[in-house]
Design a protein around this motif. Structure first.
Motif, mmCIF file in Angstrom:
data_model
loop_
_atom_site.group_PDB
_atom_site.id
_atom_site.type_symbol
_atom_site.label_atom_id
_atom_site.label_comp_id
_atom_site.label_asym_id
_atom_site.label_seq_id
_atom_site.Cartn_x
_atom_site.Cartn_y
_atom_site.Cartn_z
ATOM 1 N N THR A 214 32.154 36.335 77.507
ATOM 2 C CA THR A 214 32.339 37.759 77.215
ATOM 3 C C THR A 214 32.768 37.944 75.763
ATOM 4 N N PRO A 215 32.690 39.182 75.266
ATOM 5 C CA PRO A 215 33.378 39.474 74.009
ATOM 6 C C PRO A 215 34.877 39.170 74.145
ATOM 7 N N LEU A 216 35.512 39.019 73.021
ATOM 8 C CA LEU A 216 36.916 38.586 72.989
ATOM 9 C C LEU A 216 37.823 39.802 73.154
ATOM 10 N N ALA A 217 38.034 40.225 74.375
ATOM 11 C CA ALA A 217 38.782 41.459 74.622
ATOM 12 C C ALA A 217 39.233 41.452 76.077
ATOM 13 N N GLU A 218 40.499 41.181 76.286
ATOM 14 C CA GLU A 218 40.956 40.930 77.659
ATOM 15 C C GLU A 218 40.941 42.186 78.519
#
Lengths: 346, 366
Positions: free
Chosen positions: A74-78
């Motif tokens: 995924t994109p880096l965004a929790e």
């Protein structure tokens, strides 16, 4: 709408392999692989879980075996990871989210507290979220700041979440299979310093998977009971071994599941000894140990010969790696606490 | 030729086609409006009149103490109605807390849509059955849900589009950014509708963003941004219908900014005179979505008494139904507080439920 198949057994399990030396990391990887093979609705997602196989290699090989749609970098965004996983679970999938480190999970806190924990309740049961949130947690690996937090207290204080943590290779597999099969959201806390712990083990039949919410007595004792979980379980077992020299016979209860909390097993073990020490790595003030000690006192007051004591991390931000050994509860600190259990009045 | 010219490091997307037009798209009162289907205009008209009446009735119910609070979408009915009508039966709507009207226009029972605001439970309708997500009180947190659901449908091979609604204030939240980024990266079949109504409670747009427009934000994510007059129901409906069709055809997400105005205060508990002038409100009321459509219908000779009467009758029937059913005391079962926390209640919850039952029995006996 595609209906997801809850539960596990969708294809016949292969014949069990003979036990062989296995790390906790390998057992977790096997649990993910078996869950994905058994149920097409299981999707793994997170940062670096695909090509790399995760920074701890827990998802190693899953993207190659099941494709990138089922094991997704995924994109880096929790918050985005968990928020999109909520939507996937709303649609009927069974997402397994990896938060790369304990302290990296905090951006997802609002999604967790405001949506993951509440969606079933909010919708009168119409929209359960079968979601597993894997969080490597705890210290002892020499990590620099933000890589060693014990964040379980934040989660266990949030109704609607289950919070579990394995301490053995066998439980790592079994509890993760149970978490993925659960129709409730499960915060699955992986004690990262036990990732490389080993046992002779082979994958269990799903039928042998322990249900979430059952503590296990790792060692029976007659003098006092250590109540603990996750990374502190091996420390407590070591302390119990060392205590024999002092003439103490210590029992050790591994909670495995903080929510639901297995009061029966804990109370029975404490009643058998009349003394209890709760041990965990996270800060003591307002921590899991406070709740556990209170419940032991409420349930076992007339059986207790001493106040329930806690051995926990100090009430400080997690220390830098070169100082962390002073923070982490060790054998000596546990035995000191056992020594303070008012033996002179016995 | 340097490494910077290799495909991995070159920008992948030409920004120009993604840019919103400098002026909001309009249909009503323009020559293009002549092509609009009279049946569609009639349906939109009926929905707008009905929606306005629903807002008025719900606001009245707050004064009667029948609703705890109501964030009215008066003045924004064009966006609410168009969002609902742009979707197919299999699609999903993700409303914000101000979008009760869109939920009703989508076909959810008008009383069940108000459960949250009456306060007898949080969500009164079944999201799976209605394909309407719960009204989201936290800002923008419903947007990643929409992306995840749309993504799940796409990887499952299903034809489902998600339309997610958010306000201008909500575009400042981190979840707005993350949702748009995930949607674009995943090429998810999702449409984001920003209703820019000028205010986040009291804070005007100028304090919210320095972007050229909210629609421009799309470009940074690699999706098209569309700017539309949010009070022109035909324009909003057309832009959203195109965006839904694009998502359905595999074209990925779209961000739509609809410029509109919150005619009422933030909620019945707010005092809008503290932060805006009556003149400003009056100027927007002159650009009212119902009046705009009536002018168009009248110009084409479509606004006859029959249409007016039918719309008014339907609106009154909705309001009367709402009044009647909202006067009934809601069914409350305190034991239900424990029923939906987990699939199976924990031992601790069972004990707490027993305690509450005992308290209630003692209360009844005293």
């Amino acid at each position: 709408m595609s209906a997801a198949t809850p539960g596990v057994a969708a294809r016949p399990a292969p014949a069990p392999a003979p036990p062989k030396p296995t790390t906790m990391a390998q057992a977790l990887n096997q649990a993910l692989r078996d869950a994905m093979a058994a149920d097409r609705s299981v999707h793994v997602m997170g940062e670096d879980v695909g090509t790399l196989g995760g920074v701890f290699r827990i998802t190693d090989g899953l993207a190659a075996e099941f494709g990138e749609d089922r094991c997704t970098d995924t994109p880096l965004a929790e918050a985005g990871i968990l928020g999109t996983a909520v939507g996937m679970a709303m649609y009927g999938l069974r997402p397994v989210v990896e938060m790369q480190f304990d302290a990296f999970a905090y951006p997802a806190f609002e999604q967790l507290v405001s949506h993951v924990a509440r969606m079933r309740n909010r919708t009168r049961g119409a929209l359960p979220l079968p979601l597993t949130i894997r969080i490597p947690f705890g210290g002892g690996i020499g990590g620099v700041e933000h890589h060693s937090d014990s964040s379980e207290a934040y989660y266990l204080h949030t109704p609607g979440l289950h919070v579990v943590t394995p301490a053995t290779v066998e439980d790592a597999y079994g509890l993760l299979r149970a978490a993925i099969a659960s129709d409730d959201p499960v915060v699955f806390m992986e004690p990262k310093r036990l990732y490389w712990s080993k046992a002779d083990w082979s994958a269990q039949e799903p039928a042998q998977v322990p249900p979430i919410g059952r503590a296990v007595v790792r060692r029976t004792g007659r003098s006092a009971t250590l109540v603990t979980y996750g990374p502190s379980v091996p420390v407590c077992l070591e302390a119990a071994e060392a205590a024999k020299e002092e003439g103490w016979d210590l029992g050790v209860v591994d909670l495995r599941s903080l929510v639901p909390f297995d009061e029966e097993t804990v109370a029975a073990a404490v009643r058998a000894t009349g003394r209890a020490v709760v041990v965990h790595e996270s800060s003591g003030f307002g921590g899991a140990g406070a709740e556990i000690a209170a419940r032991i006192t409420e349930r076992c007051f007339h059986h207790l010969s001493a106040p329930v004591l806690r051995v926990a991390g100090f009430d400080i931000p997690y220390p830098p790696p070169m100082l962390e050994r002073h923070h982490l509860p060790g054998v000596d600190r546990i035995l000191d606490a056992v020594g303070r259990l008012q033996w002179e009045e016995a | 030729m340097t490494v910077l010219d290799t495909p991995a490091w070159r920008p992948r997307t030409d920004a120009a086609p993604l840019m919103p037009d400098p002026e909001p798209f309009r249909l009503l009162g323009t020559p293009e409006a002549a092509r609009l289907d009279p049946a569609l205009l009639g349906e939109l008209y009926g929905q707008l009149v009905r929606g306005r009446r629903y807002n008025r009735q719900a606001t009245a119910l707050t004064r009667q103490g029948r609703l705890a609070v109501y964030p009215s979408s008066t003045g924004q009915e064009a966006c609410e109605v168009a969002a609902a009508l742009a979707l197919g039966a299999q699609d999903w709507l993700f409303p914000s807390y101000r979008d009760t009207l869109a939920v009703v226009a989508r076909g959810v029972d008008p009383v069940e849509a108000l459960t949250l605001l009456r306060g007898d439970w949080h969500t009164g309708y079944d999201p799976r059955a209605t394909r309407v997500a719960p009204l989201s009180t936290p800002l923008s947190t419903q947007l990643p849900h929409a992306v995840g659901l749309a993504h799940a449908a796409r990887v499952s091979g299903d034809d489902v589009v998600a339309l997610a609604m958010v306000g201008d204030g909500g575009t400042s939240e981190g979840d707005f950014h993350e949702a748009l980024n995930f949607a674009a990266v995943w090429h998810a079949p999702v449409v984001f509708l920003v209703q820019n109504n000028g205010f986040a409670i009291s804070v005007p747009l100028a304090k919210q963003t320095a972007a050229p427009s909210l629609a421009h934000k799309a470009v940074g994510y690699g999706m098209p941004g569309r700017l539309v007059d949010g009070n022109d129901v035909a324009a909003v409906h057309q832009v959203l219908t195109e965006a839904v069709a694009r998502a359905r055809a595999g074209g990925g997400p779209t961000l739509v900014e609809a410029i509109t105005y919150r005619v009422e205060a933030h909620t019945n508990a707010d005092d809008a005179t503290r932060y805006r002038t009556d003149d400003e409100v009056a100027a927007w009321q002159a650009h009212d979505p119902i009046a705009l459509l009536e002018r168009e219908l009248a110009g084409r000779g479509l606004l006859d008494d029959a249409l007016r009467q039918r719309a008014a009758d339907e609106a009154e029937a909705l309001a009367a139904d709402l009044r009647t059913r909202m006067q009934e005391e809601p069914r409350l079962d305190p034991a239900e507080l424990f029923a939906h926390v987990y699939a199976e209640p924990t031992q601790q919850l069972r004990e707490q439920e027993a305690m509450l039952r005992a308290e209630l029995e003692a209360e009844q006996q005293s």
